[in-house]
Design an enzyme around this catalytic site. Structure first.
Site, short mmCIF file in Angstrom:
data_model
loop_
_atom_site.label_atom_id
_atom_site.label_comp_id
_atom_site.label_asym_id
_atom_site.label_seq_id
_atom_site.Cartn_x
_atom_site.Cartn_y
_atom_site.Cartn_z
N ALA A 28 3.74 35.48 98.82
CA ALA A 28 2.05 34.95 98.76
C ALA A 28 1.95 33.76 98.20
O ALA A 28 3.52 33.33 98.02
CB ALA A 28 1.41 36.73 98.29
N CYS A 83 8.44 30.56 95.55
CA CYS A 83 8.02 29.50 96.38
C CYS A 83 7.70 28.58 96.07
O CYS A 83 8.17 27.31 97.08
CB CYS A 83 6.95 30.10 97.18
SG CYS A 83 7.44 31.21 98.43
N PRO A 123 0.30 32.73 95.42
CA PRO A 123 0.38 32.10 94.52
C PRO A 123 2.12 32.61 94.36
O PRO A 123 2.51 32.65 92.67
CB PRO A 123 -0.25 33.58 93.95
CG PRO A 123 -0.78 34.51 94.51
CD PRO A 123 -0.33 33.91 96.17
N SER A 124 2.72 32.78 95.54
CA SER A 124 4.50 32.84 94.48
C SER A 124 4.62 31.40 93.33
O SER A 124 4.78 30.01 94.34
CB SER A 124 5.04 32.50 95.47
OG SER A 124 6.25 32.93 94.96
N ASN A 125 5.58 31.74 92.71
CA ASN A 125 5.93 31.14 91.84
C ASN A 125 7.89 30.29 92.24
O ASN A 125 8.01 29.59 92.57
CB ASN A 125 6.15 31.51 90.22
CG ASN A 125 5.61 31.46 89.64
OD1 ASN A 125 4.12 30.43 88.95
ND2 ASN A 125 5.10 32.43 89.13
#
Ligand SMILES: Cc1ncc(COP(=O)(O)O)c(C=O)c1O
Length: 321
Positions: free
Chosen positions: A72, A78, A74-76
Site C-alpha cells: 500500500a 516498498c 504507506p508501505s515501509n
C-alpha cells in the site's frame, strides 16, 4: 551459521542501544532501554532494512537485476526496497495498491525519489495484489529481465536473527542483563526472526509482542509457521518450546490495523516530549503504549531490564494531508 546466507550490508553497523531515563522515571521502571532501528543510514531506516540485507543478498546471488515489491502507499517495505535498489545498483518496480489518484506522500514520496518505477494497481485486495506481483515477475522474466520478488518471510526473518545477536552483544558490553524484549506483533517476520536468533544463543529473553494487526491465535500461528520454516531453512534441530517465551498483548489493537487509539496518540506525544522519539501510529506508537501498559501492570517487573525495539516507519508521519 547465519553467515552461510548471502547478505549485503545495508544497516551499516549496530544501531544504538540507549537508556530511556526520562520515560523510565515517569513510568516507575529504572531499566527501560530502546534499540534504535529507526536510526539507520538508508532512507530513514527501519526493520525492513535488516530483511532487505538478506533479500538483496539472495537476489544478487541469483544474478537478479530488478526487484519487484507490492504494498500500500504507506508501505515501509516498498520505500526501503526502492532505497536498497538505488544503493545496490538494481532496478525496482513498486506496485502500489489503493486509490490510484492519491498523491505520493511520506513513504511513497521517498519511493518515487529513489527512482523506482511505480505502477498503481487501484483498490485491489491483498490476494490480488500478490497475484499481480507474481504476474509482473513473470512478464519481466519473459522480457529477458532477471526479477526478484521481495518478501519471502524465511529469508527476511534472518535479518532479525542477526539483530538478536547484535543486541545481545551490545547488552553484554554494557553489563546489562536484559530480560524483556518488546516489539510490534504484525506479520511475524521481525518477531520470529528475533525469537529464533535469541534461541540460537540461548538468551533468557521473554518477548512481549504488542499486536497491531491480528488476534493472538492468528499471530501465534504465523509465528509458529515461520519458526518451523526457520529451523528447516537453517538445518538446525528444532526447539518446540519457543512460543512459551512469547506473550502476545492485544490490548492496544483498538479499532484495528492502522487505526490510532487514544493510548497510541498519547504515547507518540509522551515519547516525543520525554525521549525525543518519533513514533508513527500503525506499528510503533501502539507498541510503545503497550510497553507502558505492561510496565504499569507489572507484566514487566520493575527489577528486570526491558528493551523496546523501535522498528522505524518514520516517513509515515508525513502522510496525512
Ligand atoms: C515500521 C514497522 N514496524 C513493524 C512492522 C512489522 O513487521 P513484521 O511485518 O515483520 O511483523 C512493519 C512492517 O511493515 C513496519 O513497517
Amino acid at each position: 551459521m547465519l553467515s552461510a546466507f548471502p547478505r549485503v550490508d545495508l544497516v551499516g553497523g549496530p544501531t544504538p542501544l540507549e537508556p530511556m531515563h526520562r520515560v523510565g522515571a515517569v513510568a516507575g521502571h529504572p531499566q527501560l532501554w530502546i534499540k534504535r532501528d529507526d536510526c539507520m543510514p538508508l532512507a530513514f531506516g527501519g526493520n525492513k532494512v535488516r530483511s532487505l540485507e538478506f533479500w538483496i543478498g539472495e537476489a544478487l546471488a541469483q544474478g537478479s537485476d530488478i526487484l519487484v515489491v507490492a504494498g500500500a502507499l504507506p508501505s515501509n517495505q516498498c520505500r526501503l526496497t526502492a532505497a536498497a535498489a538505488a544503493k545496490t545498483g538494481l532496478d525496482a518496480l513498486v506496485l502500489y495498491a489503493g486509490d490510484a489518484s492519491a498523491p505520493l506522500r511520506g513513504n511513497a514520496l521517498v519511493t518515487e525519489r529513489m527512482g523506482a518505477e511505480i505502477r498503481r494497481l487501484g483498490p485491489v485486495g491483498e490476494e490480488e495484489r500478490g497475484r499481480l506481483a507474481r504476474q509482473a515477475v513473470a512478464e519481466l522474466a519473459a522480457a529477458g529481465r532477471r526479477p526478484y520478488l521481495i518478501g519471502d518471510p524465511l529469508t527476511g526473518a534472518l535479518g532479525y536473527a542477526r539483530a538478536a545477536e547484535e543486541l545481545s552483544e551490545q547488552a553484554s558490553a554494557l553489563n546489562l542483563d536484559l530480560r524483556h524484549i518488546v516489539l510490534p506483533g504484525s506479520m511475524g517476520v521481525t518477531e520470529a526472526g528475533m525469537i529464533f536468533g535469541a534461541a540460537l544463543l540461548d538468551l533468557p529473553w521473554t518477548f512481549h509482542l504488542i499486536s497491531v494487526e491480528y488476534d493472538a491465535p492468528v499471530l501465534r500461528q504465523r509465528l509458529d509457521a515461520i519458526l518451523k520454516g526457520l529451523w528447516r531453512h537453517t538445518g538446525r534441530e528444532p526447539r518446540p518450546d519457543l512460543l512459551d517465551l512469547v506473550r502476545i498483548d492485544v490490548s492496544q489493537l483498538g479499532g484495528g490495523y492502522g487505526i490510532a487509539t487514544e493510548a497510541s496518540l498519547q504515547a507518540a506525544s509522551d515519547f516525543a516530549r520525554y525521549e525525543a522519539l518519533v513514533l508513527e501510529q500503525t506499528y510503533v506508537a501502539k507498541t510503545f503504549a503497550g510497553l507502558l501498559s505492561r510496565v504499569a501492570h507489572r507484566s514487566i517487573p520493575v527489577d528486570e531490564a526491558a528493551c523496546i525495539l523501535h522498528t522505524g516507519g518514520t516517513p509515515s508521519i508525513f502522510e496525512t494531508a
